[in-house]
Design an enzyme around this catalytic site. Structure first.
Site, PDB file in Angstrom:
ATOM      1  N   SER A 475      12.837  13.652  28.160  1.00 12.98           N
ATOM      2  CA  SER A 475      12.129  14.057  26.950  1.00 12.98           C
ATOM      3  C   SER A 475      10.984  13.090  26.659  1.00 12.98           C
ATOM      4  O   SER A 475      11.065  11.899  26.953  1.00 12.98           O
ATOM      5  CB  SER A 475      13.089  14.091  25.767  1.00 12.98           C
ATOM      6  OG  SER A 475      13.694  12.841  25.590  1.00 12.98           O
ATOM      7  N   GLU A 526      10.493  18.350  27.708  1.00 15.47           N
ATOM      8  CA  GLU A 526      11.514  18.992  26.859  1.00 15.47           C
ATOM      9  C   GLU A 526      11.076  19.325  25.424  1.00 15.47           C
ATOM     10  O   GLU A 526      11.901  19.267  24.510  1.00 15.47           O
ATOM     11  CB  GLU A 526      12.796  18.117  26.799  1.00 15.47           C
ATOM     12  CG  GLU A 526      13.383  17.787  28.158  1.00 15.47           C
ATOM     13  CD  GLU A 526      14.625  16.887  28.101  1.00 15.47           C
ATOM     14  OE1 GLU A 526      15.332  16.894  27.076  1.00 15.47           O
ATOM     15  OE2 GLU A 526      14.880  16.184  29.093  1.00 15.47           O
ATOM     16  N   CYS A 558      23.618  12.927  11.998  1.00 13.77           N
ATOM     17  CA  CYS A 558      24.575  14.013  12.114  1.00 13.77           C
ATOM     18  C   CYS A 558      24.175  14.906  13.275  1.00 13.77           C
ATOM     19  O   CYS A 558      23.008  14.989  13.624  1.00 13.77           O
ATOM     20  CB  CYS A 558      24.579  14.862  10.843  1.00 13.77           C
ATOM     21  SG  CYS A 558      24.978  13.913   9.379  1.00 13.77           S
ATOM     22  N   HIS A 683      21.821  11.351  35.037  1.00 17.67           N
ATOM     23  CA  HIS A 683      21.490  10.281  34.094  1.00 17.67           C
ATOM     24  C   HIS A 683      22.712   9.977  33.231  1.00 17.67           C
ATOM     25  O   HIS A 683      23.371  10.886  32.730  1.00 17.67           O
ATOM     26  CB  HIS A 683      20.311  10.692  33.212  1.00 17.67           C
ATOM     27  CG  HIS A 683      20.127   9.793  32.033  1.00 17.67           C
ATOM     28  ND1 HIS A 683      19.705   8.489  32.165  1.00 17.67           N
ATOM     29  CD2 HIS A 683      20.343   9.982  30.699  1.00 17.67           C
ATOM     30  CE1 HIS A 683      19.664   7.923  30.968  1.00 17.67           C
ATOM     31  NE2 HIS A 683      20.053   8.808  30.068  1.00 17.67           N
ATOM     32  N   GLU A 707      21.638   3.552  31.889  1.00 13.26           N
ATOM     33  CA  GLU A 707      21.237   2.598  30.863  1.00 13.26           C
ATOM     34  C   GLU A 707      21.575   1.171  31.323  1.00 13.26           C
ATOM     35  O   GLU A 707      22.686   0.909  31.741  1.00 13.26           O
ATOM     36  CB  GLU A 707      21.986   2.916  29.570  1.00 13.26           C
ATOM     37  CG  GLU A 707      21.715   1.956  28.458  1.00 13.26           C
ATOM     38  CD  GLU A 707      22.434   2.372  27.168  1.00 13.26           C
ATOM     39  OE1 GLU A 707      22.690   3.578  27.004  1.00 13.26           O
ATOM     40  OE2 GLU A 707      22.737   1.499  26.370  1.00 13.26           O
ATOM     41  N   HIS A 736      16.110   2.360  22.710  1.00 12.90           N
ATOM     42  CA  HIS A 736      16.772   2.397  21.409  1.00 12.90           C
ATOM     43  C   HIS A 736      16.081   1.480  20.409  1.00 12.90           C
ATOM     44  O   HIS A 736      16.400   1.497  19.237  1.00 12.90           O
ATOM     45  CB  HIS A 736      18.244   2.015  21.558  1.00 12.90           C
ATOM     46  CG  HIS A 736      18.959   2.961  22.475  1.00 12.90           C
ATOM     47  ND1 HIS A 736      19.092   2.725  23.814  1.00 12.90           N
ATOM     48  CD2 HIS A 736      19.518   4.168  22.255  1.00 12.90           C
ATOM     49  CE1 HIS A 736      19.724   3.734  24.380  1.00 12.90           C
ATOM     50  NE2 HIS A 736      19.993   4.622  23.457  1.00 12.90           N
ATOM     51  N   CYS A 768      16.610   5.859  28.695  1.00 14.53           N
ATOM     52  CA  CYS A 768      17.054   7.158  28.207  1.00 14.53           C
ATOM     53  C   CYS A 768      15.809   7.980  27.864  1.00 14.53           C
ATOM     54  O   CYS A 768      14.685   7.527  28.086  1.00 14.53           O
ATOM     55  CB  CYS A 768      17.950   6.966  26.978  1.00 14.53           C
ATOM     56  SG  CYS A 768      18.873   8.443  26.512  1.00 14.53           S
TER      57      CYS A 768
END
Ligand code: GLN
Ligand code: ZN
Length: 797
Positions: A475, A526, A558, A683, A707, A736, A768
């Site tokens: 992505s 994506e 969420c 992945h 990762e 991240h 990622c």
């Protein structure tokens, strides 16, 4: 008989309830506070209002207001963090946030969860085998425990002021320590000074004696405010840890002897200790023997304990988790009642009527959405098979009524349940002959590709890649424009043509950017995917998606898990046109991008009427067709993501082998259709891979991206030691974090990776997908990644 001085537990209760709000009110209030759009007071008011409405809702549903059947389990972020803060276990790097009494205010609490500047937050990891993530407390040989916070008592008092007697919930001492991470004494942990390792043989469980007085203080404080019961969750007892079982059980015995026997009532509330997420028969007699007033068992993941175990429970009330807290299907009430009656027979006749046996959910309901009634676009028949949190409360109540007053007293609920079950069994989409025949006809050969050496040679010929090829995980940033276009298309305000045009424009932009950056294997980015699982769920038969079915993943995050309700089939290619379009824009290879079968299962609510392995095979076959179609469309590199491979690993070691066999088998089934010259990537992320290293090898992917940036390539020696000898792309850019890694930093990681991976097998990529980041971070980061790779390449040649 139960202790006459002990308050009765209600016949029906739940271990916990969702807390994020039916419309994600808490998420909004917290995020608005973080963004500085509202004041702390606004947040406190919103949270109190949410708690009030939740109590009112549970009373409406039939739980009693005055008997501690309503759990008080609110959390602003995470229940493990709450427990750590309550016990004063705040890492030294945050001690400047404590006030003179050693208490942490709410902004400080959020800082532990989110970090600040150079001070990294507490680590986050999976809560058992769920998709919820908790914050990992850090315990050193010197951590000072004490009752440092009065939130638990305050929440009890808040409800009491309204006339509701709740049951405070907190993580129990053994689980708290088992979930914690050992750190060095006085470890500043600020990232600036490399943390020294804790003493070799130190584990947080060594601190049991020291943490117990803080729990005793809490119990006294709760008795003082008038709480009749407290729930001390001990789910960790259902899991195999690195610690010998005898040691865990000894800790249970010691902890509850101190809390239950050495602390007398009424100086403390009665103790209810549920073990959720799986069976833990060996712990029950120990808990009962130590004098806890009630023990909870998971009857959904576990079975009715043996007569021998039950006979050792003495006076302890047994709270039977008969309603699944983790899935969304209506319960087979007759089946559940039978199990409860079997349990009662093993205890003593009449146990349910005299308060010795109660009915509950198997876990907190935090893992399911609030209310099926909030779904307006679901197929009504499918809806009628579902039970979210509110419906589960009703099921608990129906079972309790049937158990104490006879099935006739709950006749209507039982009749409806049986009726819905029948409708589900008979629905033609639930069992489809063509899907089942195809699965039944599979052979081992369907899961096997040509030997790797042969594939590698064929791929080298067609792909023509440089050494250390660079790529990304799939992505690219999801811009406001993309999200807007998708939402407008979803609402029918944007035509299919206009939507496709917008997505194609985005794909073209992303392809151009990657070419300009000099990446070797490109992706389409994506943009058309809201979520890597939901996207496939929306395009496969046998799945449904909800409107409001949000479930907390961590903090304010969420997800809306899809519901896998029937046999899975693919009616048309899903991703092929997007990939084909991207490939048409460039001479470089474009990687097709699919979500793997295990991850699709892990992040959906799955059917409960057949083994997961069977469902996985169906999903794998649908993906297999997609792989074949991508290949036929000329896509020579195909990635099948399995970030959740580790997540579904069973909690007990004895079940690992069977799980790994079917999960790996499903991945291979999805990918083995690829010709030798087609390069299959996978992945993996979000976890430590130690326990599944062998399985990673068995996936037999040509290239595995994994990762690795934060742990500085820790996984590579492990892979090498396991004999892994295929392509590997350890992440060299931690996506991240919003930080842009410098070229030198990336080069250092690539060089580090090159120490354990032969250069002809090494790939360079981020950790990622990039969808949660912005272009202002992604562009320079990728630029550094490519430049660093070029330097290392030059050095190697
Ligand atoms: N291909 C996915 C992406 O890039 C993988 C995401 C993940 O591993 N969670 O977004
Ligand atoms: Zn990932």
């Amino acid at each position: 008989m139960t202790d006459p001085t002990s308050p009765q537990l209600p016949a029906a209760t739940i271990l916990g309830y969702p807390r994020i709000g039916p419309r994600r009110e808490l998420k909004r209030a917290v995020e608005s506070f973080w963004a500085g759009r509202s004041e702390l007071d606004d947040l406190l008011i919103a949270a109190a209002e949410l708690r009030r409405r939740q109590r009112a809702r549970l009373i409406d549903l039939g739980l009693a207001a005055d008997d501690a059947s309503i759990p008080s389990d609110f959390s602003f972020y995470d229940q493990v963090l709450d427990t750590a803060v309550t016990l004063g276990a705040v890492p030294p790097r945050f001690s400047h946030l404590l006030d003179d009494d050693g208490a942490l205010d709410l902004p400080g609490y959020f800082t532990l969860a989110r970090g600040a500047g150079e001070r990294p937050p507490l680590e986050m990891t999976k809560w058992f085998d769920t998709n919820y993530h908790y914050l990992v407390p850090e315990i050193s040989p010197r951590t000072r425990f004490r009752l440092a916070d009065d939130r638990v008592q305050q929440c009890f008092l808040e409800a009491a002021a309204e006339g509701v007697t709740t049951r405070p919930v907190i993580v129990g001492p053994v689980t708290f320590l088992l979930l914690s991470k050992a750190v060095a004494e006085g470890d500043p942990g600020d990232g600036a000074v490399p943390a020294t390792a804790p003493p070799e043989d130190f584990t947080p469980l060594d601190r049991l004696e020291d943490v117990l007085p803080a729990y005793v203080e809490l119990l006294h404080a709760l008795a003082h405010v008038g709480a009749p019961w407290v729930q001390l969750d001990e789910p960790a007892l259902a899991v195999d840890w690195g610690v010998p079982r005898e040691r865990v059980l000894a800790a249970v015995e010691r902890a509850y002897t101190v809390l239950a026997a050495e602390t007398t009532r009424p100086e403390r509330p009665a103790l209810f200790v549920p073990v959720a997420y799986g069976p833990a028969e060996d712990a029950l007699p120990i808990l009962a023997g130590a004098g806890v007033e009630a023990v909870g068992i998971d009857l959904v993941r576990g079975t009715v304990p043996s007569g021998e175990v039950l006979s050792q429970l003495g006076d302890a009330v047994v709270v039977a988790g008969a309603i699944d807290g983790r899935n969304v299907w209506r319960t087979d009430l007759d089946g559940a009642l039978e199990r409860l009656q079997e349990l009662e027979a093993g205890l003593r006749p009449g146990a349910a009527r005299d308060g010795g046996l109660c009915v509950a959910t198997s876990t907190s309901l935090q893992h399911v959405p609030y209310d099926v009634g909030a779904e307006t676009t679901l197929d009504p028949q499918l809806s009628s098979w579902l039970a979210f949190a509110d419906q589960k409360v009703e099921e608990v109540l129906a079972l309790a009524t049937a158990l104490t007053q006879g099935r006739d007293a709950a006749q209507e609920a039982f009749a409806t349940a049986a009726d819905r079950r029948r409708s589900r069994l008979e629905h033609p989409g639930v069992r489809r002959a063509e899907v089942r025949d195809r699965v039944a006809a599979l052979t081992e050969a369907d899961r096997r590709r040509a030997p790797f050496a042969e594939r590698a040679a064929a791929q080298a010929e067609v792909l023509d890649l440089p050494p250390l090829p660079t790529t990304t995980i799939g992505s690219f940033p999801q811009t406001v424009e993309i999200r807007r276009a998708r939402a407008a298309y979803g609402r029918g305000e944007l035509s299919a043509e206009a939507y496709t045009a917008a997505m194609r424009e985005e794909i073209a932009r992303v392809v151009r950017l990657q070419e300009e950056l000099g990446l070797d294997v490109l992706v389409h980015g994506e943009p058309e995917r809201n979520d890597m699982v939901q996207y496939f769920a929306e395009h496969l038969e046998g799945f449904a998606v909800t409107q409001n079915g949000w479930v907390q993943s961590y903090g304010t995050r969420c997800t809306r898990p899809s519901i896998l309700w029937g046999d899975v089939a693919r009616s048309a290619p899903i991703t092929v046109e997007w990939s084909r379009y991207a490939a048409s824009l460039t001479d470089k290879s474009v990687k097709g991008m699919l979500t793997g079968p295990v991850t699709i299962l892990a992040w959906s609510f799955v059917r409960d009427d057949q083994p997961l392995a069977d469902t996985a095979a169906q999903v794998a076959l649908a993906l297999r067709d997609e792989v074949a179609d991508l290949e036929a469309a000329g896509i020579g590199v195909i990635q099948v993501d399995e970030p959740a491979l580790r997540e579904l690993l069973p909690l007990r070691a004895e079940h690992h082998a069977a799980y790994l066999e079917w999960s790996v088998g499903a991945f291979r089934l999805a990918t083995a259709v690829a010709a030798p010259a087609t390069q299959v990537h996978t992945h993996l992320c979000y976890s430590e891979f130690g326990e599944v290293i062998g399985a990673i090898d068995a996936l037999d992917a040509d290239v595995t991206s994994i990762e690795a940036a934060r742990s500085r390539m820790e996984v590579l020696p492990e892979l090498q030691a396991a004999g892994f000898a295929r392509g590997v792309g350890p992440g060299v850019y931690d996506i991240h974090s919003p930080r842009v890694p410098s070229e030198e930093e990336v080069a250092e990681l690539v060089a580090l990776a090159a120490e354990s991976v032969p250069p002809q097998l090494l790939w360079v990529n981020p950790d990622c997908g990039l969808k949660t980041r912005g272009y202002d971070e992604v562009e320079p980061s990728l630029r550094h990644l490519v430049a660093a790779t070029q330097k290392v390449r030059a050095r190697l040649s």
